[in-house]
Design a protein around this motif. Structure first.
Motif, PDB file in Angstrom:
ATOM      1  N   PHE A 132      27.061  -6.855  -1.741  1.00 39.84           N
ATOM      2  CA  PHE A 132      26.440  -6.110  -3.336  1.00 39.84           C
ATOM      3  C   PHE A 132      25.425  -6.922  -3.630  1.00 39.84           C
ATOM      4  N   LEU A 133      24.022  -6.756  -4.070  1.00 37.40           N
ATOM      5  CA  LEU A 133      23.581  -7.140  -4.508  1.00 37.40           C
ATOM      6  C   LEU A 133      22.139  -6.413  -6.232  1.00 37.40           C
ATOM      7  N   ARG A 134      21.874  -7.542  -5.870  1.00 41.46           N
ATOM      8  CA  ARG A 134      21.181  -6.168  -7.326  1.00 41.46           C
ATOM      9  C   ARG A 134      19.623  -7.098  -7.727  1.00 41.46           C
ATOM     10  N   MET A 135      19.117  -6.689  -9.046  1.00 44.55           N
ATOM     11  CA  MET A 135      17.557  -7.568  -8.862  1.00 44.55           C
ATOM     12  C   MET A 135      17.914  -7.387 -10.689  1.00 44.55           C
ATOM     13  N   MET A 136      17.765  -8.154 -11.458  1.00 45.67           N
ATOM     14  CA  MET A 136      17.235  -7.523 -12.694  1.00 45.67           C
ATOM     15  C   MET A 136      15.848  -7.684 -13.213  1.00 45.67           C
ATOM     16  N   ALA A 137      15.065  -8.501 -12.739  1.00 44.05           N
ATOM     17  CA  ALA A 137      13.580  -7.659 -13.066  1.00 44.05           C
ATOM     18  C   ALA A 137      12.369  -7.723 -12.039  1.00 44.05           C
ATOM     19  N   ARG A 138      11.601  -7.689 -11.874  1.00 43.81           N
ATOM     20  CA  ARG A 138      10.549  -7.181 -10.465  1.00 43.81           C
ATOM     21  C   ARG A 138      10.144  -8.381 -10.834  1.00 43.81           C
ATOM     22  N   PRO A 139      10.119  -8.946  -9.698  1.00 44.72           N
ATOM     23  CA  PRO A 139       9.200 -10.417  -9.171  1.00 44.72           C
ATOM     24  C   PRO A 139       8.121 -10.969  -9.372  1.00 44.72           C
ATOM     25  N   ALA A 140       7.809 -12.017 -10.387  1.00 42.88           N
ATOM     26  CA  ALA A 140       6.618 -12.473  -9.978  1.00 42.88           C
ATOM     27  C   ALA A 140       5.599 -12.273  -9.022  1.00 42.88           C
ATOM     28  N   ARG A 141       4.873 -11.806  -8.747  1.00 51.33           N
ATOM     29  CA  ARG A 141       4.067 -11.488  -7.612  1.00 51.33           C
ATOM     30  C   ARG A 141       2.963  -9.979  -7.939  1.00 51.33           C
ATOM     31  N   PRO A 142       1.759 -10.283  -6.776  1.00 53.43           N
ATOM     32  CA  PRO A 142       1.049  -9.196  -6.781  1.00 53.43           C
ATOM     33  C   PRO A 142       1.573  -7.887  -6.807  1.00 53.43           C
ATOM     34  N   LYS A 143       1.325  -6.243  -7.360  1.00 51.42           N
ATOM     35  CA  LYS A 143       1.738  -5.602  -6.485  1.00 51.42           C
ATOM     36  C   LYS A 143       1.417  -5.298  -5.422  1.00 51.42           C
ATOM     37  N   ILE A 144       2.349  -4.922  -4.366  1.00 53.95           N
ATOM     38  CA  ILE A 144       2.327  -4.997  -2.685  1.00 53.95           C
ATOM     39  C   ILE A 144       1.164  -3.805  -2.552  1.00 53.95           C
ATOM     40  N   VAL A 145       0.338  -4.311  -1.364  1.00 50.51           N
ATOM     41  CA  VAL A 145      -0.712  -3.538  -0.850  1.00 50.51           C
ATOM     42  C   VAL A 145      -0.698  -3.531   0.020  1.00 50.51           C
ATOM     43  N   LEU A 146      -0.547  -1.645   0.649  1.00 43.73           N
ATOM     44  CA  LEU A 146       0.395  -1.932   2.044  1.00 43.73           C
ATOM     45  C   LEU A 146      -1.052  -1.940   3.107  1.00 43.73           C
ATOM     46  N   PRO A 147      -0.839  -2.482   4.263  1.00 47.07           N
ATOM     47  CA  PRO A 147      -1.034  -2.291   5.766  1.00 47.07           C
ATOM     48  C   PRO A 147      -2.622  -1.499   5.414  1.00 47.07           C
ATOM     49  N   GLU A 148      -3.395  -1.616   6.013  1.00 46.42           N
ATOM     50  CA  GLU A 148      -4.859  -0.157   6.691  1.00 46.42           C
ATOM     51  C   GLU A 148      -3.650   0.618   7.101  1.00 46.42           C
ATOM     52  N   GLY A 149      -3.562   1.874   7.478  1.00 45.32           N
ATOM     53  CA  GLY A 149      -3.100   3.039   7.962  1.00 45.32           C
ATOM     54  C   GLY A 149      -1.565   2.815   7.299  1.00 45.32           C
ATOM     55  N   VAL A 150      -1.711   2.451   6.933  1.00 48.55           N
ATOM     56  CA  VAL A 150       0.229   2.574   6.518  1.00 48.55           C
ATOM     57  C   VAL A 150       0.098   3.391   4.946  1.00 48.55           C
ATOM     58  N   ALA A 151       1.254   4.409   4.678  1.00 40.76           N
ATOM     59  CA  ALA A 151       1.163   5.054   3.459  1.00 40.76           C
ATOM     60  C   ALA A 151       2.081   5.384   3.039  1.00 40.76           C
ATOM     61  N   VAL A 152       3.100   5.328   1.752  1.00 38.65           N
ATOM     62  CA  VAL A 152       4.872   5.801   1.003  1.00 38.65           C
ATOM     63  C   VAL A 152       4.122   6.999   0.444  1.00 38.65           C
TER      64      VAL A 152
END
Length: 198
Positions: free
Chosen positions: A25-45
């Motif tokens: 069981f895992l949890r994350m209590m706050a968003r990591p201090a990193r830039p917002k993810i940019v997906l590779p070209e041609g990849v979409a969610v």
């Protein structure tokens, strides 16, 4: 997978195979201090709704190697209600337009959001997509959320060997482990790995 086994279990008397599984069981209590993810070209969610048959097919294809079985024994009406819930969102990964994977977020236990499922189709594993796709899920959960206390996810030793390291690298922290016995219906056709047999 915050599913209730009483709702999704083998029929009385049906043949099963047993797996002994350690769940992490895992949890994350706050968003990591990193830039917002940019997906590779041609990849979409994209956030989408799938009809029941399409969801079942995707769940089975992605989950079979990792013993995803609970949804496969859920009655159609129950699974349809779950997928239609306002607290649930389904996010599909496409690479060059081809469906590559999905993740499912569930806010039923607010103020936590659970990553119910996360996976890639076999032909897309090992192509460097898992980590940015996971970071995308984290960004979606924490972006603009108010009163959110954290994000949770479970994995286990039936999962891909890279699952736990990837969750930890993304910023999740383990807080508990537990041993479970899964009686998986034989009709589903799973092969139980030797390390899960006793």
């Amino acid at each position: 997978m915050p599913e209730i086994l009483d709702y999704a279990k083998p029929a009385p008397g049906e043949a099963t195979e047993r797996a002994h599984v350690t769940v992490i069981f895992l949890r994350m209590m706050a968003r990591p201090a990193r830039p917002k993810i940019v997906l590779p070209e041609g990849v979409a969610v994209t956030r989408e709704r799938l009809d029941l048959a399409s969801y079942r097919a995707l769940y089975e294809e992605i989950g079979t190697p990792w013993l995803w079985w609970l949804r496969r024994v859920m009655p159609d009406a129950m699974l349809e209600r779950h997928l239609a819930a306002s607290t649930l969102s389904l996010h599909l990964l496409r690479v060059g337009g081809e469906l590559a994977g999905f993740y499912e977020l569930d806010a039923a236990h607010w103020p936590y959001i659970n990553l119910n499922y996360f996976g890639l189709r076999q032909s897309f594993i090992g192509r460097g997509l898992g980590r940015p796709f996971l970071d995308h899920a984290v960004d979606v959960v924490f972006e603009g959320a108010t009163a959110l206390r954290g994000m949770t996810v479970n994995t286990c030793n039936a999962d891909h060997p890279r699952a736990l390291p990837n969750y930890l690298a993304a910023g999740f922290r383990e807080y508990r482990r537990g041993d479970e016995v899964w009686d998986i219906p034989t009709r589903l056709g799973f092969t139980i790995p030797e390390h899960l047999r006793r």
